[in-house]
Design an enzyme around this catalytic site. Structure first.
Site, PDB file in Angstrom:
ATOM      1  N   LYS A 101       0.820  -1.211   0.000  1.00 18.55           N
ATOM      2  CA  LYS A 101       0.000   0.000   0.000  1.00 18.55           C
ATOM      3  C   LYS A 101       0.858   1.269   0.000  1.00 18.55           C
ATOM      4  O   LYS A 101       1.886   1.319   0.668  1.00 18.55           O
ATOM      5  CB  LYS A 101      -0.904  -0.001   1.241  1.00 18.55           C
ATOM      6  CG  LYS A 101      -1.866  -1.180   1.240  1.00 18.55           C
ATOM      7  CD  LYS A 101      -2.390  -1.485   2.622  1.00 18.55           C
ATOM      8  CE  LYS A 101      -3.158  -2.801   2.586  1.00 18.55           C
ATOM      9  NZ  LYS A 101      -3.410  -3.352   3.930  1.00 18.55           N
ATOM     10  N   GLU A 142      -7.675 -12.100   3.767  1.00 19.68           N
ATOM     11  CA  GLU A 142      -6.962 -12.533   4.973  1.00 19.68           C
ATOM     12  C   GLU A 142      -7.345 -11.647   6.159  1.00 19.68           C
ATOM     13  O   GLU A 142      -7.942 -10.584   5.988  1.00 19.68           O
ATOM     14  CB  GLU A 142      -5.448 -12.482   4.754  1.00 19.68           C
ATOM     15  CG  GLU A 142      -4.917 -11.092   4.507  1.00 19.68           C
ATOM     16  CD  GLU A 142      -3.388 -11.030   4.565  1.00 19.68           C
ATOM     17  OE1 GLU A 142      -2.766 -11.904   5.169  1.00 19.68           O
ATOM     18  OE2 GLU A 142      -2.832 -10.073   4.014  1.00 19.68           O
ATOM     19  N   GLU A 189      -9.258  -8.263   5.345  1.00 28.52           N
ATOM     20  CA  GLU A 189      -8.974  -7.718   4.018  1.00 28.52           C
ATOM     21  C   GLU A 189      -9.800  -8.438   2.953  1.00 28.52           C
ATOM     22  O   GLU A 189      -9.900  -9.667   2.975  1.00 28.52           O
ATOM     23  CB  GLU A 189      -7.484  -7.878   3.693  1.00 28.52           C
ATOM     24  CG  GLU A 189      -6.596  -7.047   4.612  1.00 28.52           C
ATOM     25  CD  GLU A 189      -5.140  -6.986   4.151  1.00 28.52           C
ATOM     26  OE1 GLU A 189      -4.497  -5.962   4.402  1.00 28.52           O
ATOM     27  OE2 GLU A 189      -4.646  -7.961   3.552  1.00 28.52           O
ATOM     28  N   ARG A 221      -3.253  -7.739  13.903  1.00 26.06           N
ATOM     29  CA  ARG A 221      -2.444  -6.708  14.569  1.00 26.06           C
ATOM     30  C   ARG A 221      -2.978  -5.336  14.170  1.00 26.06           C
ATOM     31  O   ARG A 221      -3.868  -5.247  13.330  1.00 26.06           O
ATOM     32  CB  ARG A 221      -1.015  -6.815  14.060  1.00 26.06           C
ATOM     33  CG  ARG A 221      -1.012  -6.827  12.535  1.00 26.06           C
ATOM     34  CD  ARG A 221       0.296  -6.556  11.903  1.00 26.06           C
ATOM     35  NE  ARG A 221       0.314  -6.934  10.500  1.00 26.06           N
ATOM     36  CZ  ARG A 221      -0.116  -6.216   9.491  1.00 26.06           C
ATOM     37  NH1 ARG A 221      -0.623  -5.014   9.709  1.00 26.06           N
ATOM     38  NH2 ARG A 221      -0.079  -6.654   8.247  1.00 26.06           N
TER      39      ARG A 221
HETATM   40  P1  ADP Z   1       0.093  -9.881   1.796  1.00 28.02           P
HETATM   41  O1  ADP Z   1      -0.393 -10.405   3.094  1.00 28.02           O
HETATM   42  O2  ADP Z   1       1.394 -10.481   1.349  1.00 28.02           O
HETATM   43  O3  ADP Z   1       0.078  -8.380   1.729  1.00 28.02           O
HETATM   44  P2  ADP Z   1      -2.509 -10.208   0.475  1.00 28.02           P
HETATM   45  O4  ADP Z   1      -3.160 -11.528   0.394  1.00 28.02           O
HETATM   46  O5  ADP Z   1      -3.016  -9.234   1.494  1.00 28.02           O
HETATM   47  O6  ADP Z   1      -0.929 -10.431   0.689  1.00 28.02           O
HETATM   48  O7  ADP Z   1      -2.520  -9.505  -0.949  1.00 28.02           O
HETATM   49  C1  ADP Z   1      -1.823  -8.311  -1.210  1.00 28.02           C
HETATM   50  C2  ADP Z   1      -2.332  -7.680  -2.487  1.00 28.02           C
HETATM   51  O8  ADP Z   1      -2.184  -8.583  -3.601  1.00 28.02           O
HETATM   52  C3  ADP Z   1      -3.803  -7.330  -2.479  1.00 28.02           C
HETATM   53  O9  ADP Z   1      -4.047  -6.104  -1.857  1.00 28.02           O
HETATM   54  C4  ADP Z   1      -4.094  -7.289  -3.971  1.00 28.02           C
HETATM   55  O10 ADP Z   1      -3.592  -6.093  -4.536  1.00 28.02           O
HETATM   56  C5  ADP Z   1      -3.260  -8.427  -4.525  1.00 28.02           C
HETATM   57  N1  ADP Z   1      -4.054  -9.674  -4.590  1.00 28.02           N
HETATM   58  C6  ADP Z   1      -4.070 -10.664  -3.685  1.00 28.02           C
HETATM   59  N2  ADP Z   1      -4.915 -11.647  -4.051  1.00 28.02           N
HETATM   60  C7  ADP Z   1      -5.451 -11.290  -5.227  1.00 28.02           C
HETATM   61  C8  ADP Z   1      -6.421 -11.885  -6.133  1.00 28.02           C
HETATM   62  N3  ADP Z   1      -6.974 -13.062  -5.885  1.00 28.02           N
HETATM   63  N4  ADP Z   1      -6.742 -11.198  -7.252  1.00 28.02           N
HETATM   64  C9  ADP Z   1      -6.194  -9.984  -7.524  1.00 28.02           C
HETATM   65  N5  ADP Z   1      -5.278  -9.389  -6.720  1.00 28.02           N
HETATM   66  C10 ADP Z   1      -4.901 -10.017  -5.594  1.00 28.02           C
END
Ligand code: ADP
Length: 452
Positions: free
Chosen positions: A237, A288, A275, A292
């Site tokens: 982000k 997820e 999220e 925290r």
């Molecule tokens: P991390 O915990 O490593 O940050 P996340 O699962 O929260 O991983 O995903 C981080 C970012 O990856 C999301 O905010 C989104 O931008 C992208 N992302 C994750 N899963 C998907 C999905 N199924 N389709 C499109 N983008 C995804």
């Protein structure tokens, strides 16, 4: 209530926690690594203990060193902040067995939510919609191929123990699956010591929307209005805002209710964030739970006029949630993450801050541990400051943020302020029209323009 809290972290979040703890009348203990000897958190806490050298594994990630510091100083609770040990269930468990309260959910819930593949299964049971994908860990490439056919491309491979956008690979066609599978396994083993992967449908044009929630031991759950976090680079982000221009009141009510119910289902006790990805048709898909406090909790605080860290500390001490159920957000808030990095190459730029002018004024909040003369060590993340703005409308927030960034001067290191300025000036961004691919494609366009 506790009498003394040890903060197992550094940087702006350590200061943020010290502030709330002091306001609650608690004593604070800072821990620090050698290069952080002169860090602001060590100067502003009541006591400080050096816990090792620069290498995080030997200081901020060292459970024995942190626990010894807590014992020496007789701290009765530990706040882990974000990153480092914040989502490590073993740490939470060791704290609990040592008679020190870990400020966060139980080790059991953390462990369940920390395995993203198991978290998906659990949330499916809690009736939250999840992205189509594998129900469990994908055993090998043959299973990945089989699942790929079923889920359909594009898909995304993710590290079961993942975080911070690492170990994630987008696969657009079957021909590249094998290669991407081994890269993702390799990356996730290197970053998390665990090569396990799971698979999801890659959602095109999605938005990252998340819900802050808090639930007390008495079972009262309170979910807040969404944070829009789609402005990302490499799945990290960059700017967050609340509310989202994309979410209407009906959708907001539906999703906050679903999150409140899900926290009850897993008996979540503490502060946390759910999220989601939201597609163009406004379908929500659970991604997820972050067990925290998050970097961007500030924007929720600004629109609700609350202090989430104080609430988190009170809950950990067994108190009831003090906030009313019918809290309403007011106005619009936005956060820009100011990183010590080159705004074009994104190469980290640690070093000495020679001169520093930070913005202020009505509706501006700066969370930072930076000061003139401070040498940003190269060993940790590059976040220098969070500049947060709040105003009655989105348009006013953007103008306020642009003014604040124009008035910020940081000499000695490079920062990504120019990147923020170009995002804030972008006409699609100004209209609120963006998804998770927006920033990467804006940057691609800038690069090709430069080449011409
Ligand atoms: P991390 O915990 O490593 O940050 P996340 O699962 O929260 O991983 O995903 C981080 C970012 O990856 C999301 O905010 C989104 O931008 C992208 N992302 C994750 N899963 C998907 C999905 N199924 N389709 C499109 N983008 C995804």
């Amino acid at each position: 209530m506790f009498s003394k809290i040890l903060i197992a972290n550094r940087g702006e979040i350590a200061l943020r926690i010290i502030r709330s703890a002091k306001e609650l009348g608690l004593k604070t203990v800072a821990v620090y690594s050698e290069p952080d000897r002169n860090a602001l958190h060590t100067m502003l806490a009541d006591e400080k203990v050096c816990i090792g050298p620069a290498k995080a594994a030997e200081s901020y990630l060292s459970i024995p060193n942190i626990l010894s510091a807590a014992e020496i100083t007789k701290a009765d609770a530990i706040h882990p902040g974000y990153g480092f040990l914040a989502e490590n269930p073993r740490f939470a468990e060791i704290c609990e067995t040592s008679g020190i309260t870990f400020i966060g959910p139980s080790a059991e819930v953390m462990s369940l939510m920390g395995d993203k593949s198991r978290a998906r299964q659990e949330m499916k049971k809690a009736k939250l919609p999840i992205t189509p994908g594998s129900d469990t860990i994908v055993a090998d490439i043959d299973e990945a191929k089989r699942l790929g056919k079923k889920i359909k491309y594009p898909l995304i491979l993710k590290a079961a123990s993942g975080g911070g956008g690492k170990g994630m690979r987008i696969v657009r066609a079957p021909a590249t699956l094998e290669e991407q599978f081994s890269i993702a396994q390799y990356e996730s083993k290197a970053a998390f010591g665990d090569p396990s992967l799971y698979m999801e449908k890659y959602i095109e044009g999605a938005r990252h929307i998340e819900i802050q929630v808090i639930r007390d031991a008495q079972g009262r759950s309170l979910a807040f209005g969404e944070r829009e976090c789609s402005i990302q680079r490499k799945h990290q982000k960059v700017i967050e805002e609340t509310p989202s221009t994309f979410i209407d009141e009906k959708t907001r009510r539906r999703i906050t209710k679903a999150v409140e119910d899900a926290t009850s289902f897993i008996d979540y006790q503490s502060l946390g964030t759910f999220e989601f990805l939201v597609d163009e048709q406004k379908n929500f898909y659970f991604m997820e739970v972050n067990t925290r406090v998050q970097v961007e909790h500030t924007i929720t605080e600004m629109t609700y006029g609350i202090d989430l860290i104080k609430e988190q500390i009170r809950l950990a001490a067994g108190e009831k949630l003090s906030l009313p159920q019918d809290l309403r957000m007011q106005g619009h808030s936005m956060e820009c993450r100011i990183n010590a990095e080159d705004a074009e190459t994104f190469i980290p730029s640690p070093g000495k801050i020679e001169f520093l002018v930070l913005p202020g004024g009505q509706g501006i909040r700066v969370d930072t541990a930076a000061y003139e003369g401070w040498i940003i060590p190269p060993d940790y993340d590059s976040l220098v400051a969070k500049i947060v703005a709040v105003a009655p409308s989105r348009k006013e927030v953007i103008n306020k943020m642009r003014t604040a960034l124009e008035m910020t001067t940081i000499v000695g290191i490079k920062t990504n302020i120019p990147l923020h300025m170009s995002i804030l000036a972008n006409s699609d961004f100004k209209k609120g029209r963006y998804d998770i691919q927006f920033l990467e494609s804006m940057l691609d366009k800038q690069i090709s323009k430069r080449k011409i």
